[in-house]
Scaffold this motif. Structure first.
Motif, PDB file in Angstrom:
ATOM      1  N   LEU A 192       0.764  -1.385  -0.101  1.00 53.24           N
ATOM      2  CA  LEU A 192       0.140   0.022   0.060  1.00 53.24           C
ATOM      3  C   LEU A 192       0.756   1.323  -0.075  1.00 53.24           C
ATOM      4  CD1 LEU A 192      -3.003   1.366   0.288  1.00 53.24           C
ATOM      5  CD2 LEU A 192      -2.389   1.272   2.702  1.00 53.24           C
ATOM      6  N   GLU A 193       2.047   1.307   0.611  1.00 53.56           N
ATOM      7  CA  GLU A 193       2.912   2.479   0.818  1.00 53.56           C
ATOM      8  C   GLU A 193       3.398   2.674  -0.513  1.00 53.56           C
ATOM      9  OE1 GLU A 193       5.380   1.446   4.022  1.00 53.56           O
ATOM     10  OE2 GLU A 193       4.182   2.182   5.637  1.00 53.56           O
ATOM     11  N   ALA A 194       3.827   1.881  -1.269  1.00 51.76           N
ATOM     12  CA  ALA A 194       4.467   1.804  -2.775  1.00 51.76           C
ATOM     13  C   ALA A 194       3.458   2.228  -3.314  1.00 51.76           C
ATOM     14  CB  ALA A 194       5.104   0.657  -3.076  1.00 51.76           C
ATOM     15  N   SER A 195       2.174   1.850  -3.538  1.00 59.32           N
ATOM     16  CA  SER A 195       1.137   2.360  -4.307  1.00 59.32           C
ATOM     17  C   SER A 195       0.583   3.712  -4.087  1.00 59.32           C
ATOM     18  CB  SER A 195      -0.171   1.717  -4.071  1.00 59.32           C
ATOM     19  OG  SER A 195      -1.386   1.764  -5.010  1.00 59.32           O
ATOM     20  N   LEU A 196       0.527   3.995  -2.668  1.00 59.72           N
ATOM     21  CA  LEU A 196       0.219   5.592  -2.302  1.00 59.72           C
ATOM     22  C   LEU A 196       1.469   6.442  -2.808  1.00 59.72           C
ATOM     23  CD1 LEU A 196      -1.660   7.063  -1.011  1.00 59.72           C
ATOM     24  CD2 LEU A 196      -0.642   6.562   1.293  1.00 59.72           C
ATOM     25  N   GLU A 197       2.677   5.883  -2.724  1.00 61.17           N
ATOM     26  CA  GLU A 197       3.519   6.931  -3.099  1.00 61.17           C
ATOM     27  C   GLU A 197       3.319   7.330  -4.671  1.00 61.17           C
ATOM     28  OE1 GLU A 197       8.607   7.049  -3.162  1.00 61.17           O
ATOM     29  OE2 GLU A 197       7.397   5.084  -2.589  1.00 61.17           O
ATOM     30  N   SER A 198       2.809   6.239  -5.521  1.00 59.51           N
ATOM     31  CA  SER A 198       2.682   6.632  -7.007  1.00 59.51           C
ATOM     32  C   SER A 198       1.390   7.537  -7.136  1.00 59.51           C
ATOM     33  CB  SER A 198       2.436   5.210  -7.553  1.00 59.51           C
ATOM     34  OG  SER A 198       3.553   4.520  -7.515  1.00 59.51           O
ATOM     35  N   PHE A 199       0.500   7.384  -6.409  1.00 58.72           N
ATOM     36  CA  PHE A 199      -0.775   8.012  -6.342  1.00 58.72           C
ATOM     37  C   PHE A 199      -0.903   9.637  -5.439  1.00 58.72           C
ATOM     38  CE2 PHE A 199      -2.099   4.019  -8.022  1.00 58.72           C
ATOM     39  CZ  PHE A 199      -2.525   4.248  -9.023  1.00 58.72           C
ATOM     40  N   ARG A 200       0.108   9.751  -4.754  1.00 57.70           N
ATOM     41  CA  ARG A 200       0.039  10.969  -3.858  1.00 57.70           C
ATOM     42  C   ARG A 200       0.174  12.274  -4.466  1.00 57.70           C
ATOM     43  NH1 ARG A 200      -1.324  11.246   1.320  1.00 57.70           N
ATOM     44  NH2 ARG A 200       0.272   9.592   2.020  1.00 57.70           N
ATOM     45  N   PRO A 201       0.918  12.339  -5.653  1.00 57.39           N
ATOM     46  CA  PRO A 201       0.804  13.549  -6.563  1.00 57.39           C
ATOM     47  C   PRO A 201      -0.781  13.889  -7.031  1.00 57.39           C
ATOM     48  CG  PRO A 201       2.698  12.625  -6.998  1.00 57.39           C
ATOM     49  CD  PRO A 201       1.930  11.466  -6.250  1.00 57.39           C
ATOM     50  N   ALA A 202      -1.158  12.723  -7.653  1.00 59.13           N
ATOM     51  CA  ALA A 202      -2.721  12.575  -8.186  1.00 59.13           C
ATOM     52  C   ALA A 202      -3.485  13.114  -7.151  1.00 59.13           C
ATOM     53  CB  ALA A 202      -3.087  11.378  -8.739  1.00 59.13           C
ATOM     54  N   ALA A 203      -3.402  12.633  -5.863  1.00 58.17           N
ATOM     55  CA  ALA A 203      -4.402  12.815  -4.757  1.00 58.17           C
ATOM     56  C   ALA A 203      -4.297  14.253  -4.208  1.00 58.17           C
ATOM     57  CB  ALA A 203      -3.912  11.899  -3.686  1.00 58.17           C
ATOM     58  N   ASP A 204      -2.773  14.795  -4.195  1.00 60.67           N
ATOM     59  CA  ASP A 204      -2.745  16.208  -3.855  1.00 60.67           C
ATOM     60  C   ASP A 204      -3.162  17.087  -4.937  1.00 60.67           C
ATOM     61  OD1 ASP A 204      -1.294  15.335  -1.722  1.00 60.67           O
ATOM     62  OD2 ASP A 204       0.492  15.384  -2.297  1.00 60.67           O
ATOM     63  N   GLY A 205      -3.196  16.716  -6.109  1.00 58.84           N
ATOM     64  CA  GLY A 205      -3.434  17.664  -7.394  1.00 58.84           C
ATOM     65  C   GLY A 205      -5.230  17.785  -7.311  1.00 58.84           C
ATOM     66  N   ARG A 206      -5.954  16.911  -6.701  1.00 65.04           N
ATOM     67  CA  ARG A 206      -7.192  16.867  -6.722  1.00 65.04           C
ATOM     68  C   ARG A 206      -7.809  17.223  -5.442  1.00 65.04           C
ATOM     69  NH1 ARG A 206     -10.224  14.406 -10.474  1.00 65.04           N
ATOM     70  NH2 ARG A 206     -11.820  13.879  -9.033  1.00 65.04           N
ATOM     71  N   ARG A 207      -6.630  17.591  -4.423  1.00 62.16           N
ATOM     72  CA  ARG A 207      -7.184  17.997  -3.023  1.00 62.16           C
ATOM     73  C   ARG A 207      -7.939  16.988  -2.225  1.00 62.16           C
ATOM     74  NH1 ARG A 207     -10.534  21.776  -2.391  1.00 62.16           N
ATOM     75  NH2 ARG A 207     -11.331  21.671  -4.542  1.00 62.16           N
ATOM     76  N   VAL A 208      -7.573  15.695  -2.577  1.00 61.87           N
ATOM     77  CA  VAL A 208      -7.909  14.598  -1.900  1.00 61.87           C
ATOM     78  C   VAL A 208      -7.133  14.002  -0.813  1.00 61.87           C
ATOM     79  CG1 VAL A 208      -8.872  12.323  -2.083  1.00 61.87           C
ATOM     80  CG2 VAL A 208      -9.519  13.884  -3.828  1.00 61.87           C
ATOM     81  N   SER A 209      -7.475  14.044   0.647  1.00 64.62           N
ATOM     82  CA  SER A 209      -6.818  13.549   1.576  1.00 64.62           C
ATOM     83  C   SER A 209      -6.836  12.124   1.663  1.00 64.62           C
ATOM     84  CB  SER A 209      -7.271  14.403   2.931  1.00 64.62           C
ATOM     85  OG  SER A 209      -8.655  13.853   3.272  1.00 64.62           O
ATOM     86  N   VAL A 210      -5.653  11.636   1.980  1.00 62.41           N
ATOM     87  CA  VAL A 210      -5.567   9.948   2.220  1.00 62.41           C
ATOM     88  C   VAL A 210      -5.056   9.803   3.661  1.00 62.41           C
ATOM     89  CG1 VAL A 210      -4.509   7.928   1.122  1.00 62.41           C
ATOM     90  CG2 VAL A 210      -5.152   9.823  -0.380  1.00 62.41           C
ATOM     91  N   THR A 211      -5.747   8.823   4.332  1.00 58.32           N
ATOM     92  CA  THR A 211      -5.617   8.769   5.531  1.00 58.32           C
ATOM     93  C   THR A 211      -5.327   7.275   5.704  1.00 58.32           C
ATOM     94  OG1 THR A 211      -6.922  10.174   6.434  1.00 58.32           O
ATOM     95  CG2 THR A 211      -6.106   8.799   8.072  1.00 58.32           C
ATOM     96  N   VAL A 212      -4.112   6.814   6.597  1.00 54.90           N
ATOM     97  CA  VAL A 212      -3.871   5.341   6.515  1.00 54.90           C
ATOM     98  C   VAL A 212      -3.769   4.755   7.930  1.00 54.90           C
ATOM     99  CG1 VAL A 212      -1.998   3.547   5.952  1.00 54.90           C
ATOM    100  CG2 VAL A 212      -2.421   5.625   4.256  1.00 54.90           C
ATOM    101  N   ASP A 213      -4.300   3.725   8.233  1.00 55.21           N
ATOM    102  CA  ASP A 213      -4.103   3.338   9.552  1.00 55.21           C
ATOM    103  C   ASP A 213      -4.096   1.915   9.303  1.00 55.21           C
ATOM    104  OD1 ASP A 213      -4.485   2.665  12.222  1.00 55.21           O
ATOM    105  OD2 ASP A 213      -6.961   2.772  12.328  1.00 55.21           O
ATOM    106  N   LEU A 214      -2.875   1.316   9.467  1.00 60.66           N
ATOM    107  CA  LEU A 214      -2.666   0.058   9.365  1.00 60.66           C
ATOM    108  C   LEU A 214      -1.394  -0.465  10.343  1.00 60.66           C
ATOM    109  CD1 LEU A 214      -1.762  -0.125   5.422  1.00 60.66           C
ATOM    110  CD2 LEU A 214      -3.849  -1.137   6.439  1.00 60.66           C
ATOM    111  N   PRO A 215      -1.312  -1.798  10.832  1.00 65.97           N
ATOM    112  CA  PRO A 215      -0.608  -2.201  11.584  1.00 65.97           C
ATOM    113  C   PRO A 215       0.999  -2.206  11.003  1.00 65.97           C
ATOM    114  CG  PRO A 215      -1.812  -4.322  10.790  1.00 65.97           C
ATOM    115  CD  PRO A 215      -2.359  -2.857  10.372  1.00 65.97           C
TER     116      PRO A 215
END
Length: 554
Positions: free
Chosen positions: A409-432
């Protein structure tokens, strides 16, 4: 009287009788018949009496009665009865009662037997009140005759016998006529229902025929003896068959393979179906009269016959030429596209590696280049799977080593973080710290990428995406929930269908292929897990991937 009823009807008139239900011609014919029978009976009787007892013509009432009957008969023949009101029609039998009364007057009522005719007429076609009036006329005539000619010892007996006899005859006729009327009404209703049922059946047959002719599938129905019972337009057009002689071979020729040998007559699907053979999805090639090849999938079905129908076989012919050509085109396209994509990917990887070899680049730039390099490597692996052949190679059993879903998930989120920031969508992660599941990390990354991409892509600006995970009883759950546009309830069962896109997605400006959810589910199920999607239109979507935990026996 055994005549058609031109007078009965459902509504009561002022006279208390029912409206006529017969046609105008039927009404006139019935009036003529009833009056002519009475007149003929009286004329014949009078001629016989003239020969036996000519003195009766000297009695004025007798002659007047004969004249009244003849006059009423003439009136019955000339009056346009369809234009005459009911009360006027009823005057005719009452006039006959008067004429017969004159015949019977001063003759010891010997001609009173003719009262049966008008009484029966009234009882058959008019109301009970009209019948009572007719019987009253007879009773009055008998009393007047007794008063004028002097009462005798049999006057009272004659009165009782005649009136009661006519009353019983009238009532019996009245009840019989009503029963006949009810029976006729019932027959009309049944006939109307049968006619309606017949019309509905004929309409259904026409609609079924139209639907069958509208199909792009050829259909032929054959009897067990080989007789052609039905052909739809597609079958006729495909085989170039003459409808007037459907057993005659058409202009198209069937082959066992493309450009192979023609099928022997006995091996043609039509001949096999006529013999009662049952087969499923057999492939033949058809060369039509226009010089075109068609790949056909032919099957037969045995039809359950109705009680009065013979056994029959349904021959079903699908033209699958377009499907075969589309599959070949897809394979060619996949090969070409995959091959052509390798060249730019090689350049991307080469330049990314060269840039990473430079020790002077800033750390932020190095991180971005590593993301590009990793994404290019993953794309190269996917292209290799396509070139290798097929979904079978891509769907090999997942390896036994565990996959850490947190790292995936962290590797995937790293790829999509710019897209989320560009759309002003906040991503919250709660994993062990570690979330180990059985499966192929590379394939699970594909599934996570698709879910996370959809969540960010279909969440409006200012929305949020929440990722949670847990391990419990040998099962790992990864949940990705968004506050996006959601999916309508009627679209939710179809989201795994290839190329299907929900209505809410189609109405948005975001593009897509409709393949992602099917890919996600197949990857999860390959790993022995399951996928659950909950969504509410306008509120958001929650996707839960459930996978066996690493080290579990499930």
């Amino acid at each position: 009287m055994a005549a058609a009823n031109p007078f009965s009807a459902p509504a009561a008139t002022e006279s208390g009788a029912t409206e006529a239900d017969g046609s105008p011609r039927s009404r006139t014919r019935s009036i003529w018949l009833l009056q002519l029978v009475l007149a003929a009976s009286i004329v014949v009787t009078v001629l016989v009496v003239q020969a036996i007892e000519p003195r009766l013509f000297g009695i004025w009432s007798f002659s007047a009665g004969v004249a009244v009957i003849i006059a009423l008969t003439a009136v019955a023949l000339v009056v346009p009865w369809p234009r005459v009101p009911r009360w006027a029609i009823m005057m005719l039998p009452f006039g006959d009662l008067l004429g017969i009364s004159l015949l019977a007057f001063d003759s010891d009522l010997r001609f009173g037997f003719f009262w049966v005719f008008p009484i029966t007429w009234i009882a058959t076609y008019f109301s009970l009140a009209a019948l009572a009036c007719g019987l009253g006329v007879v009773a009055v005539v008998i009393l007047v005759d007794a008063t004028v000619n002097g009462p005798s010892s049999v006057t009272a007996l004659r009165f009782i016998v005649v009136v009661l006899s006519l009353a019983f005859i009238g009532l019996t006729t009245y009840l019989t006529a009503r029963q006949n009327k009810a029976f006729k009404h019932l027959l009309r209703r049944q006939a109307s229902r049968l006619q309606g049922t017949l019309q509905r059946v004929q309409g259904q047959e026409r609609r079924v025929s139209q639907m069958l002719n509208g199909l792009d599938t050829g259909i032929a129905r054959l009897s067990r003896g080989g007789e052609v019972l039905a052909l739809n337009d597609t079958y006729v057009s495909l085989y170039a068959i003459d409808r007037d002689d459907p057993k005659r071979p058409g202009g198209a020729v069937e082959y066992a393979s493309l450009r192979g040998e023609p099928l022997p007559e006995a091996d043609r699907p039509f001949a096999r179906a006529a013999r009662g053979e049952i087969f499923e999805d057999e492939r033949v090639w058809l060369f039509d009269t226009a010089g075109q090849w068609h790949a056909l999938s032919v099957s037969t079905r045995r039809l359950t016959p109705a009680a009065d129908e013979p056994d029959s076989i349904l021959l079903i012919v699908h033209d699958v030429t377009a499907l075969i050509e589309a599959e070949r085109a897809r394979e060619r396209l996949a090969a070409v596209v995959s091959h052509e994509l390798r060249n730019p990917l090689t350049a991307i990887l080469g330049h990314a590696d060269l840039a990473l070899d430079n020790d002077d680049i800033p750390d932020k730039t190095r991180e971005q280049l590593e993301v590009i390099d990793n994404a290019a490597l993953r794309m190269q692996t996917l292209i290799s799977e396509i070139l290798a052949g097929s979904r079978k190679d891509a769907l090999d059993p997942a390896p036994t080593e565990p996959a850490d879903l947190r790292r995936v998930l962290e590797a995937s989120l790293e790829s999509f973080r710019p897209a989320a920031d560009g759309r002003r969508v906040s991503v919250t992660v709660d994993l062990p710290p570690r979330l180990l599941a059985r499966g192929d990390a590379f394939r699970l990354r594909q599934a996570v990428d698709n879910v996370l991409s959809n969540a960010i892509k279909y969440t409006p600006g200012g929305g949020s995406v929440t990722v949670t995970g847990s391990e419990d009883d040998g099962v790992v759950r990864l949940t990705i929930a968004d506050t996006g546009i959601g999916i309508a309830p009627e679209d939710l069962p179809r989201i795994f269908d290839p190329y299907f896109r929900a209505q809410s997605v189609r109405e948005s400006t975001t593009t897509g292929t409709g393949l992602g959810m099917g890919i996600i589910r197949s990857i999860v199920e390959e790993s022995g897990g399951s996928l659950d999607v909950q969504s509410e239109q306008g509120t958001g979507t929650t996707v839960t991937m459930t996978l066996p935990a690493a080290g579990s026996d499930s």
